[in-house]
Design a protein around this motif. Structure first.
Motif, mmCIF file in Angstrom:
data_model
loop_
_atom_site.group_PDB
_atom_site.id
_atom_site.type_symbol
_atom_site.label_atom_id
_atom_site.label_comp_id
_atom_site.label_asym_id
_atom_site.label_seq_id
_atom_site.Cartn_x
_atom_site.Cartn_y
_atom_site.Cartn_z
ATOM 1 N N GLU A 1 0.670 -1.218 0.073
ATOM 2 C CA GLU A 1 -0.208 0.043 -0.126
ATOM 3 C C GLU A 1 1.100 1.303 -0.176
ATOM 4 N N HIS A 2 0.323 2.287 -0.678
ATOM 5 C CA HIS A 2 0.863 3.467 -0.380
ATOM 6 C C HIS A 2 -0.131 4.481 0.088
ATOM 7 N N TRP A 3 0.261 5.320 0.979
ATOM 8 C CA TRP A 3 -0.681 6.351 1.692
ATOM 9 C C TRP A 3 -0.458 8.038 1.317
ATOM 10 N N VAL A 4 -1.087 8.712 0.859
ATOM 11 C CA VAL A 4 -0.670 9.915 0.562
ATOM 12 C C VAL A 4 -1.887 10.783 1.360
ATOM 13 N N VAL A 5 -1.180 11.690 2.268
ATOM 14 C CA VAL A 5 -2.186 12.453 3.193
ATOM 15 C C VAL A 5 -2.495 13.706 2.311
ATOM 16 N N VAL A 6 -3.982 13.767 2.392
ATOM 17 C CA VAL A 6 -4.414 14.993 1.649
ATOM 18 C C VAL A 6 -5.045 15.950 2.669
ATOM 19 N N LYS A 7 -5.283 15.476 3.695
ATOM 20 C CA LYS A 7 -6.161 16.617 4.633
ATOM 21 C C LYS A 7 -5.910 15.952 6.214
ATOM 22 N N GLY A 8 -5.487 16.911 7.157
ATOM 23 C CA GLY A 8 -5.178 16.313 8.610
ATOM 24 C C GLY A 8 -3.788 15.787 8.726
ATOM 25 N N ALA B 1 -1.678 12.461 10.076
ATOM 26 C CA ALA B 1 -1.690 11.064 10.388
ATOM 27 C C ALA B 1 -0.344 10.641 10.817
ATOM 28 N N GLU B 2 -0.841 9.653 12.192
ATOM 29 C CA GLU B 2 0.244 8.975 12.765
ATOM 30 C C GLU B 2 0.498 7.520 12.210
ATOM 31 N N VAL B 3 1.603 7.122 11.345
ATOM 32 C CA VAL B 3 1.659 5.751 10.955
ATOM 33 C C VAL B 3 2.767 5.039 11.413
ATOM 34 N N THR B 4 2.384 3.832 11.502
ATOM 35 C CA THR B 4 3.400 2.777 12.186
ATOM 36 C C THR B 4 3.484 1.775 11.202
ATOM 37 N N VAL B 5 4.786 1.641 10.707
ATOM 38 C CA VAL B 5 5.260 0.402 10.084
ATOM 39 C C VAL B 5 6.356 -0.259 10.544
ATOM 40 N N GLU C 1 2.110 14.748 2.284
ATOM 41 C CA GLU C 1 3.366 13.583 2.691
ATOM 42 C C GLU C 1 3.033 12.205 2.371
ATOM 43 N N SER C 2 3.776 11.288 2.054
ATOM 44 C CA SER C 2 3.374 9.901 1.727
ATOM 45 C C SER C 2 4.404 8.909 2.546
ATOM 46 N N VAL C 3 3.658 7.535 2.493
ATOM 47 C CA VAL C 3 4.461 6.306 3.032
ATOM 48 C C VAL C 3 3.944 5.317 2.370
ATOM 49 N N TYR C 4 5.117 4.311 2.277
ATOM 50 C CA TYR C 4 4.876 3.031 1.459
ATOM 51 C C TYR C 4 4.834 1.771 2.398
ATOM 52 N N ILE C 5 3.930 1.014 2.411
ATOM 53 C CA ILE C 5 3.808 -0.071 3.215
ATOM 54 C C ILE C 5 3.947 -1.422 2.605
ATOM 55 N N PRO C 6 5.252 -2.055 2.753
ATOM 56 C CA PRO C 6 5.464 -3.243 1.910
ATOM 57 C C PRO C 6 4.519 -4.470 2.365
ATOM 58 N N GLN C 7 4.466 -5.155 1.374
ATOM 59 C CA GLN C 7 3.381 -6.591 1.624
ATOM 60 C C GLN C 7 4.038 -7.441 2.813
ATOM 61 N N GLY C 8 3.137 -7.733 3.824
ATOM 62 C CA GLY C 8 3.559 -8.349 4.960
ATOM 63 C C GLY C 8 4.048 -7.446 5.986
ATOM 64 N N ASP C 9 4.316 -6.382 5.766
ATOM 65 C CA ASP C 9 4.520 -5.644 6.967
ATOM 66 C C ASP C 9 3.740 -5.233 7.936
ATOM 67 N N VAL C 10 3.845 -5.233 9.111
ATOM 68 C CA VAL C 10 2.758 -5.039 10.112
ATOM 69 C C VAL C 10 2.651 -3.258 10.093
ATOM 70 N N HIS C 11 1.484 -2.888 10.306
ATOM 71 C CA HIS C 11 1.242 -1.433 10.004
ATOM 72 C C HIS C 11 -0.082 -0.996 10.729
ATOM 73 N N ARG C 12 -0.027 0.304 11.019
ATOM 74 C CA ARG C 12 -1.160 0.943 11.775
ATOM 75 C C ARG C 12 -1.401 2.326 11.261
#
Length: 474
Positions: free
Chosen positions: A404-411, A413-417, A428-439
């Motif tokens: 998954e790729h996440w791009v914040v457009v409003k507000g 985000a607290e992202v755990t990978v 701002e954006s972040v990449y979550i690789p397949q199989g990685d634990v995230h929140r």
């Protein structure tokens, strides 16, 4: 007047207002007219703390977070959210809620049963009928509200009044099934007939005593389901095995049509069950040509029509007596005076795999933390808009088949990978690789919105392995 315990039935999955209402997003949780849902309007009618105790809501697993969130939006405290493990019509639902009300407020408490999807004018006339019903219920009667007919409707059951108990309340002579039009006209001409609203009021002990006498098997099954109910966050889960043994029948068939204690309060207040698009049209504030336009809609050279669009702008020209309803992914067009037949169309759509999902879900799905809208689907990819409520967080999770790729457009985000937690702001954006634990979490005070791009060999919602979850889904 003694305070009334409202019992709100919010588990129905009707699709007569398709394409806006669907099996997993039914009409009680949708805004049709104004900025509140029908369920929220029902909560508002029982919000006077001088008249009502906190309400008990009966719903199911699919709608539990919708109920909780829409009550939170209204700043309404609920006495209980009762979850039916299986659908069993209104009699077992009312029985379970009444038993819970009796535990909370005592055997003599007055219970008012309300549908969550009716539109009612909360005016002096309504409150007067409420007081009359409470007086009759306090005397031991099982009271139903009979709506004064405005037309020979064939979509409602009718109640024939008997002798007057006191001013404003009568015995029930008989219940009449939904009639043919000629029979409905005959009853209106005769007088003394009222639409069966599906609203009731009674003392808890009076109803339960009659249920035990008339439906002892149901009484025993529901009693056991309540006794073995389990708490789950803010919800009360009825025990599945005993509840499933309860007969699948309505409160009318189980009790009201059999009891000698039934009473009816003839009720002239404005009421609609919003059971078809023509009912929405009648309540919608017609212009000088009889048209109602809601949302992104423009009407030209047309008359007596209803046009609704939640997304794309809908422009209609030269139509009469038509309903044109556009949701995010489907459009319904049909004669307004035949809108009672929408259910047949929904059955046709549900019978084909290519269109079956249009009867079940919307592109926008709601979750306890917020929800998501499907924007674009393709081969091995899909794009979603996520929205996360302030202070909420998704489960700590992973996926076997997608990244998954996440791009914040409003507000914010607290992202755990994995072991890393970071704050992301707009653009701002972040990449979550397949199989990685995230929140994903929203620590801010405003709604968090993101664009999510999923890529992989399988993108179904069931490829979510929850590790921890504050909503009890892990």
């Amino acid at each position: 007047m003694e305070k009334i315990v409202p019992v709100i039935l919010a588990g129905g999955k009707g699709t007569r207002l398709w394409p806006l209402s669907r099996a997993q997003a039914p009409k009680q949780f949708i805004e049709f007219i104004g900025d509140r849902t029908l369920f929220q309007n029902t909560l508002d009618r029982v919000s006077d703390a001088n008249l009502f105790e906190p309400p008990i809501v009966v719903t199911n697993e699919d709608f539990r977070f919708l109920v909780a969130e829409q009550a939170r939006e209204m700043d309404v405290t609920l006495a209980a959210i009762v979850l039916e493990p299986v659908a069993r019509n209104t009699a077992p639902a009312v029985a379970a809620a009444t038993m819970i009300a009796q535990k909370h407020y005592g055997a003599g408490c007055l219970v008012q049963v309300l549908a969550s999807d009716h539109e009612i004018s909360n005016d002096a006339t309504y409150r007067g009928c409420l007081e009359t019903a409470a007086r009759a219920a306090a005397s031991g009667k099982l009271v139903t509200f009979g709506i004064e007919p405005t037309e020979p409707a064939t979509g409602y059951g009718y109640i024939e009044t008997g002798d007057e108990i006191f001013e404003g309340a009568n015995t029930v002579k008989r219940f009449v099934e939904k009639p043919e039009e000629d029979k409905a006209r005959e009853m209106l001409a005769q007088g003394g007939f009222y639409w069966n609203s599906g609203m009731f009021m009674f003392a808890a002990s009076a109803f339960l005593d009659e249920l035990q006498r008339l439906e002892p098997g149901m009484f025993e099954a529901v009693s056991q389901a309540v006794a073995e109910a389990a708490g789950d966050l803010d919800f009360t889960r009825l025990a599945e095995e005993p509840f499933s043994r309860a007969a699948n029948i309505s409160i009318d068939y189980a009790v009201m049509e059999k009891t000698a204690n039934a009473a009816v309060v003839p009720s002239p207040f404005a009421w609609s069950d919003l059971g078809s698009w023509d009912a929405v049209w009648k309540l919608g504030g017609q212009d000088e040509s009889g048209n109602v336009a809601i949302g992104n809609a423009t009407i030209s050279d047309s008359s007596n029509s209803l046009v609704i669009s939640r997304d794309a702008h809908l422009a209609v020209h030269g139509i009469d007596n038509m309903a044109v309803i556009a949701s995010e992914d489907a459009v319904y067009v049909g004669p307004l005076d035949r809108s009672q037949e929408v259910g047949n169309l929904v059955k046709l759509l549900a019978s084909t795999s290519a269109t079956e999902n249009l009867t079940k879900t919307h592109p926008t799905s709601y979750r306890p933390w917020g929800g998501y809208t499907s924007v674009l689907n393709g081969d091995r990819f899909q794009v979603k808009r996520l929205f996360v409520l302030p202070g909420k967080k998704l489960s700590l999770q992973k996926h076997h088949h997608r990244s998954e790729h996440w791009v914040v457009v409003k507000g914010t985000a607290e992202v755990t990978v994995g072991e890393k937690t970071q704050m992301l702001r707009e653009n701002e954006s972040v990449y979550i690789p397949q199989g990685d634990v995230h929140r994903l979490a929203n620590p801010g005070k405003i709604l968090l919105e993101l664009i999510e791009v999923q890529t992989g060999s399988y993108l179904g919602e069931d490829d979510i392995i929850r590790i921890t979850d504050e909503f009890g889904r892990s």
